[in-house]
Write a protein that holds these residues in place. Sequence first.
Motif, short mmCIF file in Angstrom:
data_model
loop_
_atom_site.label_atom_id
_atom_site.label_comp_id
_atom_site.label_asym_id
_atom_site.label_seq_id
_atom_site.Cartn_x
_atom_site.Cartn_y
_atom_site.Cartn_z
N UNK A 1 10.85 2.73 -15.18
CA UNK A 1 9.62 3.43 -14.82
C UNK A 1 9.83 4.22 -13.53
N UNK A 2 9.47 5.49 -13.58
CA UNK A 2 9.41 6.34 -12.40
C UNK A 2 7.95 6.70 -12.18
N UNK A 3 7.36 6.18 -11.11
CA UNK A 3 5.94 6.33 -10.83
C UNK A 3 5.76 7.35 -9.71
N UNK A 4 4.94 8.37 -9.95
CA UNK A 4 4.72 9.43 -8.97
C UNK A 4 3.21 9.67 -8.84
N UNK A 5 2.58 9.27 -7.73
CA UNK A 5 1.16 9.60 -7.53
C UNK A 5 1.00 11.07 -7.17
N UNK A 6 -0.12 11.65 -7.58
CA UNK A 6 -0.38 13.07 -7.34
C UNK A 6 -1.70 13.27 -6.61
N UNK A 7 -1.86 14.45 -6.03
CA UNK A 7 -3.12 14.82 -5.38
C UNK A 7 -3.45 13.95 -4.18
N UNK A 8 -4.70 13.47 -4.15
CA UNK A 8 -5.16 12.66 -3.02
C UNK A 8 -4.60 11.25 -3.04
N UNK A 9 -3.86 10.89 -4.09
CA UNK A 9 -3.32 9.53 -4.21
C UNK A 9 -2.00 9.37 -3.47
N UNK B 1 2.37 6.15 -1.99
CA UNK B 1 0.92 6.17 -2.24
C UNK B 1 0.13 6.02 -0.94
N UNK B 2 -1.09 6.53 -0.94
CA UNK B 2 -1.96 6.39 0.24
C UNK B 2 -2.50 4.96 0.37
N UNK B 3 -2.66 4.27 -0.76
CA UNK B 3 -3.10 2.87 -0.77
C UNK B 3 -2.18 2.10 -1.71
N UNK C 1 4.68 -3.76 -11.88
CA UNK C 1 5.26 -3.16 -10.67
C UNK C 1 4.20 -2.92 -9.60
N UNK C 2 4.59 -3.15 -8.34
CA UNK C 2 3.67 -3.00 -7.21
C UNK C 2 4.35 -2.16 -6.14
N UNK C 3 3.60 -1.17 -5.60
CA UNK C 3 4.14 -0.27 -4.58
C UNK C 3 3.19 -0.28 -3.37
N UNK C 4 3.63 -0.81 -2.24
CA UNK C 4 2.76 -0.88 -1.06
C UNK C 4 2.42 0.51 -0.53
N UNK C 5 1.29 0.61 0.14
CA UNK C 5 0.85 1.88 0.72
C UNK C 5 1.84 2.35 1.79
N UNK C 6 2.14 3.65 1.75
CA UNK C 6 2.99 4.25 2.75
C UNK C 6 4.47 4.05 2.57
N UNK C 7 4.90 3.23 1.61
CA UNK C 7 6.32 2.98 1.38
C UNK C 7 6.83 3.87 0.24
N UNK C 8 8.10 4.24 0.38
CA UNK C 8 8.70 5.13 -0.61
C UNK C 8 8.80 4.43 -1.97
#
Length: 279
Positions: free
Chosen positions: A64-72, A80-82, A96-103
């Motif tokens: 999985x390659x996860x990419x948030x877009x826009x205000x996210x 991610x912002x959050x 999968x979990x991705x903490x806010x502000x981490x790559x």
Amino acid sequence: MRRTVAVTGVVLLIVLVAIWSQLSGAAGGAQPVQTGDDAVTDRVDITATIVRVDPAGGELTLRLLVVPRGALTTEGGLSPTEDLEILTSVAMKTDPFFPAGERIGTVDVPVALGGTGITAYPFDQYTALIELTARQGGTVVPVHMTFSNRDALFAASADAYTEGGAGVVELGLGRSAGVLTFAIFMVVAMWALAIAVASAAWFLFSRRRGLIWPALGWMAASLFAIAAFRNAAPGAPPIGSLIDYLAFFWAEAIIAVCVFVTAISGIRQEVAAESAPPA
């Protein structure tokens, strides 16, 4: 003239099989399918790729390659912002979990498979239901998913759609055209070799020949060569698979019996020749 026609027919058959295998493999799941609305500005893009199918273990590895877009996102999709969590279906063994502000990096997720099981090789079939939902900051956000298959040994058929904000893929897997072609060739080749050995053994037995060592050596070598040939089957199917019952077990049994009968018959003829009074 007949030989020319026969050779031409064989060449055309080989070319047609090669073209069919290539076209079937190219259309068997390599083309990605998409679900979700990519026109939404604030969304999460998920690229899901099958990198390996493990029929013996009953699972596949989904990258999985996860990419948030826009205000996210704060860095053009890098983080991610959050806190961002990808909620998966029952068949998938982790969320999968991705903490806010981490790559964000790629994540490999195991997915359980249903279906016939590997013992039906080379006609084994597998199914899986893949469902991905994105939740950021405790709120479900839109998902746009791109799904593809990169395992060359399998052809994938995928029905992708969106349901309740989640991207859903109903996945079907089967052996690729190349694997099927080679497996069928193996079955034909094993039977052809067994018939050749049986024909040679019948000739030696019916003509009351003695110990013809080159013939015995070829028969014995065929017994072990078929075992090595069978182990070269792509995907390493276990002993007891359908391909064994179609050809391997029978070919080994026929050749073993032929070696035994030829040796015993040859010994009897040699003993009779030595015991016969000189003329």
